[in-house]
Every structure is written in structure tokens, then in C-alpha cells.
Design an enzyme around this catalytic site. Structure first.
Site, PDB file in Angstrom:
ATOM      1  N   SER A 138       0.845  -1.165   0.053  1.00 35.23           N
ATOM      2  CA  SER A 138       0.019  -0.020  -0.026  1.00 35.23           C
ATOM      3  C   SER A 138       0.938   1.323  -0.006  1.00 35.23           C
ATOM      4  O   SER A 138       2.228   1.107   0.410  1.00 35.23           O
ATOM      5  CB  SER A 138      -0.792   0.102   1.101  1.00 35.23           C
ATOM      6  OG  SER A 138      -1.494   1.424   1.621  1.00 35.23           O
ATOM      7  N   TYR A 151      -2.068  -1.438  10.473  1.00 27.75           N
ATOM      8  CA  TYR A 151      -2.137  -1.433   8.887  1.00 27.75           C
ATOM      9  C   TYR A 151      -0.593  -0.884   8.445  1.00 27.75           C
ATOM     10  O   TYR A 151       0.012  -1.524   7.667  1.00 27.75           O
ATOM     11  CB  TYR A 151      -3.195  -0.529   8.360  1.00 27.75           C
ATOM     12  CG  TYR A 151      -3.423  -0.938   6.826  1.00 27.75           C
ATOM     13  CD1 TYR A 151      -4.256  -1.846   6.428  1.00 27.75           C
ATOM     14  CD2 TYR A 151      -2.899   0.135   6.085  1.00 27.75           C
ATOM     15  CE1 TYR A 151      -4.376  -2.139   4.990  1.00 27.75           C
ATOM     16  CE2 TYR A 151      -3.022  -0.309   4.506  1.00 27.75           C
ATOM     17  CZ  TYR A 151      -4.056  -1.144   4.047  1.00 27.75           C
ATOM     18  OH  TYR A 151      -4.396  -1.165   2.783  1.00 27.75           O
TER      19      TYR A 151
HETATM   20  P1  NAD Z   1     -11.340  -6.085  -0.170  1.00 28.20           P
HETATM   21  O1  NAD Z   1     -12.008  -6.136   1.210  1.00 28.20           O
HETATM   22  O2  NAD Z   1     -12.282  -5.741  -1.342  1.00 28.20           O
HETATM   23  O3  NAD Z   1     -10.889  -7.571  -0.489  1.00 28.20           O
HETATM   24  C1  NAD Z   1     -10.034  -8.447   0.460  1.00 28.20           C
HETATM   25  C2  NAD Z   1      -9.762  -9.900   0.124  1.00 28.20           C
HETATM   26  O4  NAD Z   1      -9.160 -10.327   1.373  1.00 28.20           O
HETATM   27  C3  NAD Z   1     -11.355 -10.186   0.200  1.00 28.20           C
HETATM   28  O5  NAD Z   1     -11.372 -11.289  -0.990  1.00 28.20           O
HETATM   29  C4  NAD Z   1     -11.655 -11.274   1.619  1.00 28.20           C
HETATM   30  O6  NAD Z   1     -12.463 -12.161   1.462  1.00 28.20           O
HETATM   31  C5  NAD Z   1     -10.058 -11.648   1.734  1.00 28.20           C
HETATM   32  N1  NAD Z   1      -9.618 -11.770   3.044  1.00 28.20           N
HETATM   33  C6  NAD Z   1      -9.966 -10.997   4.160  1.00 28.20           C
HETATM   34  N2  NAD Z   1      -9.442 -11.649   5.512  1.00 28.20           N
HETATM   35  C7  NAD Z   1      -9.026 -12.795   4.766  1.00 28.20           C
HETATM   36  C8  NAD Z   1      -8.511 -13.915   5.516  1.00 28.20           C
HETATM   37  N3  NAD Z   1      -8.263 -14.181   7.045  1.00 28.20           N
HETATM   38  N4  NAD Z   1      -8.310 -15.012   4.888  1.00 28.20           N
HETATM   39  C9  NAD Z   1      -8.494 -15.045   3.415  1.00 28.20           C
HETATM   40  N5  NAD Z   1      -8.956 -14.148   2.834  1.00 28.20           N
HETATM   41  C10 NAD Z   1      -9.223 -12.772   3.491  1.00 28.20           C
HETATM   42  O7  NAD Z   1      -9.997  -5.244   0.170  1.00 28.20           O
HETATM   43  P2  NAD Z   1      -9.250  -4.770  -1.267  1.00 28.20           P
HETATM   44  O8  NAD Z   1      -9.266  -3.188  -0.979  1.00 28.20           O
HETATM   45  O9  NAD Z   1      -9.416  -5.314  -2.462  1.00 28.20           O
HETATM   46  O10 NAD Z   1      -7.765  -4.923  -0.434  1.00 28.20           O
HETATM   47  C11 NAD Z   1      -7.003  -5.917  -1.093  1.00 28.20           C
HETATM   48  C12 NAD Z   1      -5.588  -5.570  -0.730  1.00 28.20           C
HETATM   49  O11 NAD Z   1      -5.250  -4.251  -1.148  1.00 28.20           O
HETATM   50  C13 NAD Z   1      -5.280  -5.480   0.857  1.00 28.20           C
HETATM   51  O12 NAD Z   1      -3.972  -6.028   1.114  1.00 28.20           O
HETATM   52  C14 NAD Z   1      -5.402  -4.056   1.063  1.00 28.20           C
HETATM   53  O13 NAD Z   1      -4.548  -3.450   2.249  1.00 28.20           O
HETATM   54  C15 NAD Z   1      -4.552  -3.518  -0.058  1.00 28.20           C
HETATM   55  N6  NAD Z   1      -4.755  -2.125  -0.372  1.00 28.20           N
HETATM   56  C16 NAD Z   1      -6.008  -1.702  -0.496  1.00 28.20           C
HETATM   57  C17 NAD Z   1      -6.287  -0.417  -0.886  1.00 28.20           C
HETATM   58  C18 NAD Z   1      -7.643   0.331  -1.255  1.00 28.20           C
HETATM   59  O14 NAD Z   1      -7.414   1.656  -1.230  1.00 28.20           O
HETATM   60  N7  NAD Z   1      -8.635  -0.394  -1.319  1.00 28.20           N
HETATM   61  C19 NAD Z   1      -5.230   0.680  -0.940  1.00 28.20           C
HETATM   62  C20 NAD Z   1      -3.836   0.010  -0.793  1.00 28.20           C
HETATM   63  C21 NAD Z   1      -3.752  -1.578  -0.577  1.00 28.20           C
END
Ligand code: NAD
Length: 256
Positions: A138, A151
Site C-alpha cells: 500500500s 495497517y
Molecule cells: P477487499 O475487502 O475488497 O478484499 C479483501 C480480500 O481479502 C477479500 O477477498 C476477502 O475475502 C479477503 N480476506 C480478508 N480476510 C481474509 C482472511 N483471513 N483469509 C483469506 N482471505 C481474506 O479489499 P481490497 O481493497 O481489495 O484489499 C486488497 C489488498 O489491497 C489488501 O492487502 C489491502 O490492504 C490492499 N490495499 C487496498 C487499498 C484500497 O484503497 N482499497 C489501498 C492499498 C492497499
């Protein structure tokens, strides 16, 4: 480009993980999906791209389940060539109020799971002398924000893990790099939009603008598809010597 390769993407039933899985599938990779919630819909979306797809519901906070998932992937498709460590959760609170159980869960899912999946994927990649590990970090792997202690600690940690994984394999065909998104409008961020709208008594649209305005000069969300295309680049031969980078796609967030 990725025909006959297998990609395992953790946390790929939703959001960024699903976007990356689809981008890799468009290049011909077979896909192992993982994550909670509906898996049938995402599986159908991937299958429609003409590749093989399977699903394992390992809880990424549980090492034994990660081991079972990696064994299942190897048994189903021969081996994992591309590992995308993406599963992640968020909790927002000041340190003195931060629930200890949330801290532990964030470190386990956002950081430790990547260590486990990587240690289990690396031997076959090394044997084949080709592999790609892509860690979804991130912009919070590069800079901090108040109220996101677990985080930010986990994401800085995964950027460090990325560098070490890259260095330990630097003379091989196995690379490891990190993707550092700014705001992406997924369920994880929608929760923060909803919380802001409720706290300030403003509309969802205004809450989104405020969220972007505080951090992201482009005033645009990065999309899962854009992140998927960066993952495709890391898998390409053009990226053979890209090792240990933390590449932000953050609308200028970290440039300030
Ligand atoms: P999201 O909530 O849409 O997806 C998260 C995914 O992880 C889902 O498929 C969920 O079921 C899965 N998950 C959660 N806990 C789990 C567990 N214990 N075991 C297995 N699967 C699990 O979120 P996202 O925004 O797509 O996030 C994905 C990644 O991107 C994360 O690592 C997040 O930190 C990172 N990220 C997101 C953003 C943003 O703005 N959305 C920015 C930077 C980084």
C-alpha cells in the site's frame, strides 16, 4: 503471455485481488482464487476468460490452512508460478484505543500470511528457475497515516519482506516486487467512506471527495484493473530484472 502458468492470488473473491486475478487470466494463466464470501461469482468471471480456475477458502490468519491451500494448488495445477499476496483487512483507531485482537489479526493477515505463502511457494519456483511473487502492500508501506498503526506497520513490513525475498533470489529467475496502491474504491475503502459520511453528516459522494482530497492529488481512485496491469508487467520478460521494488500507483500521494 502466461499460458501454462498458474497464479494463486490470496483474497481474490473481491476488490484488488479479483482485479489482479482477472488481468493474469486474460494473459492465459490458470488461477487459484482464495478469500471469503461468494466464490462462485468470481470463479465464473475467471472461467469466462477461457482459463482453468479453482478456489481454496484458507483463512490467511491460519498457517495450517495456508499450507493446505498451497498443497491443494500444487496438486491441482502442478505448481504455483505466480503468487500474489493480496489478502488484507483494515481497522481504524488511535493506538491507545486499538483493540489488541484487531492488531493481531491485521499483522497475521496483512503480513505474516505473505511469509507463509512465500516460504511454501519458493522451492518449486527456484527449481523451475522462474517465478513471480507480487506483494500487494500500500502507499501505507511507504508513508504513515494517523489511526492506522497496525495497517501501516504491516504494510511497511511487507515492503521489507519484498526486498529480502528479492535479494535471496536475485541470481535466479524468481523475482519479488510490491504494489503500493493509494485509494482504490473496494469494500475495504467503502467502509471508510461510510464512516466519514456518517461522522460528518455528508453524502457518500462528498465523503469520497474528502477522502481523496486529504491524500490523493489526482482526486481519482486507482482501479483494480490498473493494478492488475501492473501485476502483468511484473510477470512479463520486461520485468526480468525488476527486483525488490515498491511501486506506488497512488495518484501522487507519496510524491508530496
Ligand atoms: P477487499 O475487502 O475488497 O478484499 C479483501 C480480500 O481479502 C477479500 O477477498 C476477502 O475475502 C479477503 N480476506 C480478508 N480476510 C481474509 C482472511 N483471513 N483469509 C483469506 N482471505 C481474506 O479489499 P481490497 O481493497 O481489495 O484489499 C486488497 C489488498 O489491497 C489488501 O492487502 C489491502 O490492504 C490492499 N490495499 C487496498 C487499498 C484500497 O484503497 N482499497 C489501498 C492499498 C492497499
Amino acid at each position: 503471455m502466461l499460458a501454462n502458468k498458474t497464479a494463486l492470488v490470496t483474497g481474490s473473491t473481491s476488490g484488488i485481488g479479483l482485479g489482479i486475478a482477472k488481468a493474469l487470466a486474460r494473459q492465459g494463466a490458470n488461477i487459484v482464487l482464495n478469500g471469503f464470501g461468494d466464490a462462485d461469482g468470481p470463479q465464473a468471471e475467471i472461467a469466462a476468460l477461457g482459463v482453468k480456475v479453482t478456489y481454496h477458502g484458507a483463512d490467511m490468519s491460519k498457517p495450517a490452512e495456508i499450507e493446505a491451500m498451497m498443497a491443494f494448488a500444487a496438486k491441482t495445477f502442478g505448481q504455483v508460478d505466480i503468487l500474489v499476496n493480496n489478502a488484507g483487512i483494515q481497522h481504524v483507531a488511535r493506538i491507545e484505543d486499538f483493540p489488541v485482537e484487531r492488531w493481531d489479526a491485521i499483522i497475521a493477515i496483512n503480513l505474516t500470511s505473505a511469509f507463509h505463502a512465500s516460504r511454501l511457494a519458493l522451492p518449486a519456483m527456484q527449481k523451475a528457475n522462474w517465478g513471480r511473487i507480487i506483494n500487494v502492500a500500500s502507499v501505507h508501506g511507504l508513508v504513515g497515516s494517523a489511526e492506522k498503526s497496525a495497517y501501516v506497520a504491516a504494510k511497511h513490513g511487507i515492503v521489507g519482506l519484498t526486498k529480502v525475498t528479492a535479494l535471496e533470489n536475485a541470481t535466479t529467475g524468481v523475482t519479488c516486487n510490491a504494489i503500493c496502491p493509494g485509494w482504490v474504491l473496494t469494500p475495504l475503502v467503502q467502509k471508510q467512506v461510510d464512516a466519514k459520511a456518517a461522522a460528518l453528516g455528508i453524502s457518500n459522494e462528498d465523503a469520497k471527495k474528502q477522502l481523496l482530497g486529504e491524500k490523493e492529488p489526482s482526486m481519482q481512485f486507482t482501479t483494480p484493473d490498473e493494478l492488475g496491469q501492473l501485476a502483468v508487467f511484473f510477470c512479463s520478460s520486461a520485468a526480468n530484472n525488476v527486483r525488490g521494488v515498491a511501486w506506488n500507483m497512488d495518484g501522487g500521494w507519496a510524491a508530496q
